[in-house]
Design a protein around this motif. Sequence first.
Motif, PDB file in Angstrom:
ATOM      1  N   ASN A 402       4.129   6.080   5.034  1.00 30.69           N
ATOM      2  CA  ASN A 402       4.510   6.126   3.622  1.00 30.69           C
ATOM      3  C   ASN A 402       4.477   4.759   2.956  1.00 30.69           C
ATOM      4  O   ASN A 402       4.999   4.585   1.855  1.00 30.69           O
ATOM      5  CB  ASN A 402       5.906   6.751   3.462  1.00 30.69           C
ATOM      6  N   LEU A 403       3.864   3.782   3.612  1.00 32.60           N
ATOM      7  CA  LEU A 403       3.854   2.416   3.095  1.00 32.60           C
ATOM      8  C   LEU A 403       3.268   2.341   1.697  1.00 32.60           C
ATOM      9  O   LEU A 403       3.865   1.739   0.793  1.00 32.60           O
ATOM     10  CB  LEU A 403       3.068   1.512   4.056  1.00 32.60           C
ATOM     11  N   GLU A 404       2.102   2.940   1.484  1.00 35.32           N
ATOM     12  CA  GLU A 404       1.435   2.831   0.187  1.00 35.32           C
ATOM     13  C   GLU A 404       2.261   3.474  -0.919  1.00 35.32           C
ATOM     14  O   GLU A 404       2.374   2.945  -2.024  1.00 35.32           O
ATOM     15  CB  GLU A 404       0.040   3.448   0.268  1.00 35.32           C
ATOM     16  N   PHE A 405       2.847   4.632  -0.635  1.00 35.62           N
ATOM     17  CA  PHE A 405       3.686   5.309  -1.627  1.00 35.62           C
ATOM     18  C   PHE A 405       4.873   4.427  -2.006  1.00 35.62           C
ATOM     19  O   PHE A 405       5.195   4.273  -3.191  1.00 35.62           O
ATOM     20  CB  PHE A 405       4.173   6.649  -1.080  1.00 35.62           C
ATOM     21  N   VAL A 406       5.527   3.842  -1.010  1.00 32.83           N
ATOM     22  CA  VAL A 406       6.714   3.023  -1.266  1.00 32.83           C
ATOM     23  C   VAL A 406       6.364   1.797  -2.103  1.00 32.83           C
ATOM     24  O   VAL A 406       7.051   1.471  -3.084  1.00 32.83           O
ATOM     25  CB  VAL A 406       7.376   2.597   0.064  1.00 32.83           C
ATOM     26  N   THR A 407       5.285   1.099  -1.753  1.00 24.96           N
ATOM     27  CA  THR A 407       4.929  -0.114  -2.492  1.00 24.96           C
ATOM     28  C   THR A 407       4.553   0.210  -3.937  1.00 24.96           C
ATOM     29  O   THR A 407       4.928  -0.513  -4.861  1.00 24.96           O
ATOM     30  CB  THR A 407       3.779  -0.852  -1.797  1.00 24.96           C
ATOM     31  N   ILE A 429       8.716  -5.791  -0.351  1.00 26.84           N
ATOM     32  CA  ILE A 429       7.295  -5.423  -0.384  1.00 26.84           C
ATOM     33  C   ILE A 429       6.503  -6.338   0.540  1.00 26.84           C
ATOM     34  O   ILE A 429       5.634  -5.888   1.307  1.00 26.84           O
ATOM     35  CB  ILE A 429       6.756  -5.499  -1.824  1.00 26.84           C
ATOM     36  N   SER A 430       6.798  -7.620   0.485  1.00 26.60           N
ATOM     37  CA  SER A 430       6.085  -8.585   1.320  1.00 26.60           C
ATOM     38  C   SER A 430       6.275  -8.286   2.804  1.00 26.60           C
ATOM     39  O   SER A 430       5.320  -8.246   3.583  1.00 26.60           O
ATOM     40  CB  SER A 430       6.584  -9.995   1.006  1.00 26.60           C
ATOM     41  N   LEU A 432       7.286  -5.418   4.243  1.00 28.50           N
ATOM     42  CA  LEU A 432       6.729  -4.118   4.621  1.00 28.50           C
ATOM     43  C   LEU A 432       5.207  -4.183   4.741  1.00 28.50           C
ATOM     44  O   LEU A 432       4.616  -3.599   5.660  1.00 28.50           O
ATOM     45  CB  LEU A 432       7.126  -3.057   3.602  1.00 28.50           C
ATOM     46  N   ALA A 433       4.570  -4.882   3.809  1.00 28.59           N
ATOM     47  CA  ALA A 433       3.110  -4.997   3.856  1.00 28.59           C
ATOM     48  C   ALA A 433       2.662  -5.699   5.133  1.00 28.59           C
ATOM     49  O   ALA A 433       1.707  -5.277   5.785  1.00 28.59           O
ATOM     50  CB  ALA A 433       2.607  -5.748   2.622  1.00 28.59           C
ATOM     51  N   GLU A 434       3.361  -6.743   5.487  1.00 29.60           N
ATOM     52  CA  GLU A 434       2.997  -7.468   6.707  1.00 29.60           C
ATOM     53  C   GLU A 434       3.330  -6.665   7.959  1.00 29.60           C
ATOM     54  O   GLU A 434       2.668  -6.799   8.986  1.00 29.60           O
ATOM     55  CB  GLU A 434       3.709  -8.812   6.738  1.00 29.60           C
ATOM     56  N   ARG A 435       4.358  -5.854   7.866  1.00 33.35           N
ATOM     57  CA  ARG A 435       4.800  -5.127   9.053  1.00 33.35           C
ATOM     58  C   ARG A 435       3.923  -3.916   9.366  1.00 33.35           C
ATOM     59  O   ARG A 435       3.647  -3.618  10.530  1.00 33.35           O
ATOM     60  CB  ARG A 435       6.250  -4.679   8.854  1.00 33.35           C
ATOM     61  N   PHE A 436       3.481  -3.202   8.318  1.00 38.35           N
ATOM     62  CA  PHE A 436       2.825  -1.912   8.558  1.00 38.35           C
ATOM     63  C   PHE A 436       1.373  -1.817   8.092  1.00 38.35           C
ATOM     64  O   PHE A 436       0.705  -0.840   8.408  1.00 38.35           O
ATOM     65  CB  PHE A 436       3.622  -0.789   7.867  1.00 38.35           C
ATOM     66  N   ALA A 437       0.889  -2.779   7.312  1.00 39.14           N
ATOM     67  CA  ALA A 437      -0.455  -2.664   6.755  1.00 39.14           C
ATOM     68  C   ALA A 437      -1.514  -2.624   7.858  1.00 39.14           C
ATOM     69  O   ALA A 437      -1.443  -3.376   8.830  1.00 39.14           O
ATOM     70  CB  ALA A 437      -0.732  -3.824   5.813  1.00 39.14           C
ATOM     71  N   THR A 438      -2.481  -1.724   7.684  1.00 42.58           N
ATOM     72  CA  THR A 438      -3.608  -1.627   8.625  1.00 42.58           C
ATOM     73  C   THR A 438      -4.946  -1.855   7.934  1.00 42.58           C
ATOM     74  O   THR A 438      -5.948  -2.102   8.588  1.00 42.58           O
ATOM     75  CB  THR A 438      -3.620  -0.242   9.302  1.00 42.58           C
ATOM     76  N   ASP A 439      -4.950  -1.772   6.613  1.00 45.24           N
ATOM     77  CA  ASP A 439      -6.168  -1.992   5.830  1.00 45.24           C
ATOM     78  C   ASP A 439      -6.080  -3.385   5.208  1.00 45.24           C
ATOM     79  O   ASP A 439      -5.218  -3.650   4.361  1.00 45.24           O
ATOM     80  CB  ASP A 439      -6.273  -0.924   4.741  1.00 45.24           C
ATOM     81  N   SER A 440      -6.968  -4.276   5.608  1.00 46.70           N
ATOM     82  CA  SER A 440      -6.892  -5.663   5.155  1.00 46.70           C
ATOM     83  C   SER A 440      -7.099  -5.788   3.653  1.00 46.70           C
ATOM     84  O   SER A 440      -6.448  -6.596   2.996  1.00 46.70           O
ATOM     85  CB  SER A 440      -7.917  -6.509   5.901  1.00 46.70           C
ATOM     86  N   LYS A 441      -7.988  -4.987   3.070  1.00 48.92           N
ATOM     87  CA  LYS A 441      -8.233  -5.071   1.629  1.00 48.92           C
ATOM     88  C   LYS A 441      -7.019  -4.567   0.843  1.00 48.92           C
ATOM     89  O   LYS A 441      -6.659  -5.138  -0.193  1.00 48.92           O
ATOM     90  CB  LYS A 441      -9.484  -4.279   1.265  1.00 48.92           C
TER      91      LYS A 441
END
Length: 901
Positions: A402-407, A429-430, A432-441
Amino acid sequence: MGNIKGLQQFISDLRSKSSKEDQRKRINLEIVNVQKQFNSSNGISGYQRKKYILKLIYIYLTSSCNSSLFDVSSTAQSQVEKLLSSKVYSEKSVGYLTISLLNLQQEKDIIARCVQQDLQSHDQESNVLALNYIGNCTDESHLPLVEDVFQILRSATSPPLLKKKSALTMFKLCQLDPTILSNHKPWIPRILALADEPDLGLSLALLPLIDTITHYDLEQVQQLIPTFATKLNLLVCESHKVSKRYIFNGIASPWLIVKLTKLLNKILPNYNIDVHSLRILRECVSTTIHQLGAFSSTHRDAQERITANCVLFAIIALAIQLDPSKEAVKSSFDTIITLLNSRDLNTRYLALNSLISLSSLNNLQSSQKYLPKLFEILQSHQDISIRKKTLELIYALTDSANLEFVTVQLFKVSNSLDTVLKQEAANKISILAERFATDSKWFINTMFRLLSTNGVNFNESIWQRTVQIIINNEELHVYATNVIVKEYIGNKSQAFSETLIKIACIILAEYGYKITATISQDYQFDLLAKLYFYVSNHTRGMLLLSLLKLYKIDIANKRIKSKLIKVLSMEVNSINSELQQRAFEFLNLIQQLGNPQGQLLFDMLLDEMPAFTTGENPLLQRFGAPGQLPKSRNLTQQTLLPHQQQQQPEQKKEIPLTPNWQQGYYRLFEYQQGVFFENSLVKIILRIKPQGQDRSTCLYHFSILNKSSQTSLNLFLMSIVDYQTVDPPLVVNIVEIPNSVIKIGDRGSCTIQVSLRSPFLSSKQIPTLKIQFSSGGGFNGLRLKLPIFLTKFIHPSELALPVWLKHWKTMDVVDEASTIIDMKNVERDWIERFLNKIGFALVDQGSFIFSSGILNTTQEKFGTLVKVKLMEDCFELNVRVTKQGLAPLVSDYIVDFLKNV
């Protein structure tokens, strides 16, 4: 005190006086009359004495005249002993009221003697009055009576009322003197035995005292867990069996439930609870949530709702200690979230707090369904504390799914947040993005959007780590450069962000040449040059370097050169010394381009930035595997010949341990507890405790203190690395994970269970404790070698000297390790204490030091003998073990420590 007409008449007379002077005269007249009655040769009755003393107490409590107060105290002193010694309850109670209110210094010995007589009396009313008096005292004058209080508490003939009073009094005395229980350890089992008493009132009175005992003998208190579980089951699951006098607002003794759960929360961690008690406690949790969840949110009576909530939240806190299943956590979560509809602000706050704790237990698979409601509260709720807690809960519920929805939602609501909460949302946000992001773009777009947010002060490490990701991913070079130019610094409608300008300085200077097909070199240069006058001096320094690098890409461009020299010439006269020095050096570099050496120096200094090889940022591993990193273009790599590069073996680079790790590591070789590691952010205290009788397993309890005075430790993670998993000599399990957030001044805890399977454990096989956390927006990483030594699994073995010598000779053919250790001024006492502390029992000896111990593993035990021979400026250490190859290992651990102390 009954109907005392004389007292009532006196009070009525005082109230009828209109002036203070008339009141003072009436008071003095009464004091003289009382003194005359007390000094009368005919004597007075008990009733009269009681009446006159009550008049004096009333004067003392209501009068502001200092002389009157003095007369009251001196007049009352002479009658105290008679009142306390009276056989009439009402007179004795007035005596205790007098000594409780008046400071009768001259009568202290008399008072202490009377109180002790009442404690030792067979009259229960006298016992109660004495216990009440001692329990309400705030000085230490009655500490000598503690044994008399204990006798009432332990007596089999004392009724429940007396036991309740004596338990509370004992608790008060222990608060005044914390050494009471440590000086009377035989009392502890007798006090704890009272927990089996069926009287619920006694249980309630006894729990504070039992809680105090946990500081002196936690293990004995932990033996009462089955008893506590049974009592809690009675109150929660079998409340129909509880007497109606203990029912309050429809709940059986809610005060006792809350106190029981708090005590269980304290004694349950690090204790292997029996299966039966665990089942009972889990059933209590399930029943409470089922019965009180809906009740507390829908019931109209405020008092009943508050009572239900107190019990519900206390039970939920207990559930966290019981490690419930995912199904139980989800059921609890569904129930508690309904409390967010409550009209009571405190209820909503406590519900959010409990939901945050629950979400840390298990990752809720269906957390997405809760988020819309939480975002609605975050955006619309008027109370700042509720909004802050809601943000924490959203953060706790976020995962990769749910990372994208939350951000996206956090960006939407950020404009409606106040400055403080907006800053906190940006930090979330910073992280969570670093913790769970899998898409670099997606990560780059999110960070750019975040860093462009107005009204937020970002930690430097946030944009720096974003730059790391870009540099370490070749596919992002063109993408990130295009995005930052077209959508941010080159977009006039976009708000100004100096943080993004810093990123643009780096990536345009490094990769701007890759996008010249769509964005010309001149445009890039002009864009940065125009921004130069809108930023701070620190960013200006970065811009000067970036402009110079852009010029290096196209040295033949006279237009760029002219503009660059103009900017540098201007800054040569800058009042800022750093900018002035930088501009001067850059002009010199440009002037030296006419000769080969100057060209070489120019190229070398302005070479493309190499890829980051640090492992501190987990995103570098997710987004940029080592095989995909862009190759560095530094001079050293360029001078290697192709065949030399091919011959370089690919070696796994060993990640170094955190500086100063050795101090705590070697300290815990000798001691079982102490400071394991400390820096400016954290202080880690470690306590090592052997578990079980075979000593083959140890529990490593870590207590982590947040030393920072400015920020919480977020995303706090502890893991075991560099650990052999195939047929390991050690089995290492984290049985208690720390909280993901450790607030300022708070402590987190972690427990690791270590079992020794094989004694052949070399120092190179000792695993590493990896700690990661975010502080102030920056990621921090610690790598600490765990203090797991073979000596931690040795326990003393008492042997007589003849037996020791016999074993020593027998083991001569098995295994021995002998080492000479240089240590000047070493004393015999120090070596004896050292051997004793690391698990060896000393044997009666002469000129040598003999010691013995048992090395324990999960499969077998090994006898271990140590002999030390003292010499001048050194000593000889000899170790023998009943297993071939073990003596050198044991010896190596001891020698390594001695060489590092």
